[in-house]
Scaffold this motif. Structure first.
Motif, PDB file in Angstrom:
ATOM      1  N   GLY A  35      36.382  32.455  42.010  1.00  0.00           N
ATOM      2  CA  GLY A  35      35.005  32.150  41.553  1.00  0.00           C
ATOM      3  C   GLY A  35      34.591  32.377  39.627  1.00  0.00           C
ATOM      4  O   GLY A  35      33.593  32.962  39.354  1.00  0.00           O
ATOM      5  N   TRP A  36      35.582  34.008  39.763  1.00  0.00           N
ATOM      6  CA  TRP A  36      35.309  34.940  38.075  1.00  0.00           C
ATOM      7  C   TRP A  36      35.601  34.177  36.926  1.00  0.00           C
ATOM      8  O   TRP A  36      34.875  34.301  36.148  1.00  0.00           O
ATOM      9  CB  TRP A  36      35.753  36.368  38.674  1.00  0.00           C
ATOM     10  N   LEU A  37      36.559  33.797  37.018  1.00  0.00           N
ATOM     11  CA  LEU A  37      36.594  32.665  36.267  1.00  0.00           C
ATOM     12  C   LEU A  37      35.973  31.843  35.298  1.00  0.00           C
ATOM     13  O   LEU A  37      35.391  31.075  34.428  1.00  0.00           O
ATOM     14  CB  LEU A  37      38.337  31.775  35.766  1.00  0.00           C
ATOM     15  N   PRO A  38      35.363  30.813  36.978  1.00  0.00           N
ATOM     16  CA  PRO A  38      34.154  29.634  36.508  1.00  0.00           C
ATOM     17  C   PRO A  38      33.276  30.380  36.126  1.00  0.00           C
ATOM     18  O   PRO A  38      32.635  29.583  35.262  1.00  0.00           O
ATOM     19  CB  PRO A  38      34.066  29.013  38.469  1.00  0.00           C
ATOM     20  N   ALA A  39      32.954  31.480  36.663  1.00  0.00           N
ATOM     21  CA  ALA A  39      31.610  31.761  36.194  1.00  0.00           C
ATOM     22  C   ALA A  39      31.224  32.363  34.855  1.00  0.00           C
ATOM     23  O   ALA A  39      30.721  31.836  33.784  1.00  0.00           O
ATOM     24  CB  ALA A  39      31.223  32.986  37.513  1.00  0.00           C
ATOM     25  N   THR A  40      32.347  32.905  34.139  1.00  0.00           N
ATOM     26  CA  THR A  40      32.367  33.299  32.997  1.00  0.00           C
ATOM     27  C   THR A  40      32.784  31.977  31.729  1.00  0.00           C
ATOM     28  O   THR A  40      32.056  32.283  31.018  1.00  0.00           O
ATOM     29  CB  THR A  40      33.993  34.089  32.463  1.00  0.00           C
ATOM     30  N   ILE A  41      33.307  31.341  32.516  1.00  0.00           N
ATOM     31  CA  ILE A  41      33.387  29.860  31.480  1.00  0.00           C
ATOM     32  C   ILE A  41      32.118  29.854  31.645  1.00  0.00           C
ATOM     33  O   ILE A  41      31.238  28.690  31.240  1.00  0.00           O
ATOM     34  CB  ILE A  41      34.314  28.709  31.915  1.00  0.00           C
ATOM     35  N   TRP A  42      31.401  29.514  32.721  1.00  0.00           N
ATOM     36  CA  TRP A  42      29.522  28.611  32.591  1.00  0.00           C
ATOM     37  C   TRP A  42      29.350  29.471  31.690  1.00  0.00           C
ATOM     38  O   TRP A  42      28.077  28.924  31.134  1.00  0.00           O
ATOM     39  CB  TRP A  42      29.245  28.723  34.017  1.00  0.00           C
ATOM     40  N   ALA A  43      29.212  31.372  32.329  1.00  0.00           N
ATOM     41  CA  ALA A  43      28.709  31.415  31.206  1.00  0.00           C
ATOM     42  C   ALA A  43      28.283  31.704  29.885  1.00  0.00           C
ATOM     43  O   ALA A  43      27.509  31.388  29.370  1.00  0.00           O
ATOM     44  CB  ALA A  43      28.563  33.693  31.692  1.00  0.00           C
TER      45      ALA A  43
END
Length: 77
Positions: A35-43
């Protein structure tokens, strides 16, 4: 500065923008390694939207007559 923060701590970006609920949801997403990559993209997307909202507010303030009281922001109601 927010972009650098979004890279390492995506959940903290939402707290700096006053979006506590999204920040908590992003933290839960970030806990997993997947989930780190989707969270970063979302941010990153949220920062772009935040800047667009600020730019729109400046344009509206510049176009509105200065002698009237400002109307409440409909996004905050």
């Amino acid at each position: 500065m927010r972009y650098l923060l979004a890279l390492f701590f995506p959940w903290a970006v939402f707290f700096t923008m006053g979006k506590v609920g999204q920040g908590i949801l992003c933290l839960i997403l970030q806990i997993t390694l997947v989930g780190w990559l989707p969270a970063t993209i979302w941010a990153f997307v949220a920062i772009g939207g935040y800047h667009a909202d600020k730019r729109t507010d400046r344009i509206v303030d510049a176009l509105s007559p200065s002698n009237s009281s400002p109307a409440p922001d409909p996004r905050r109601i």
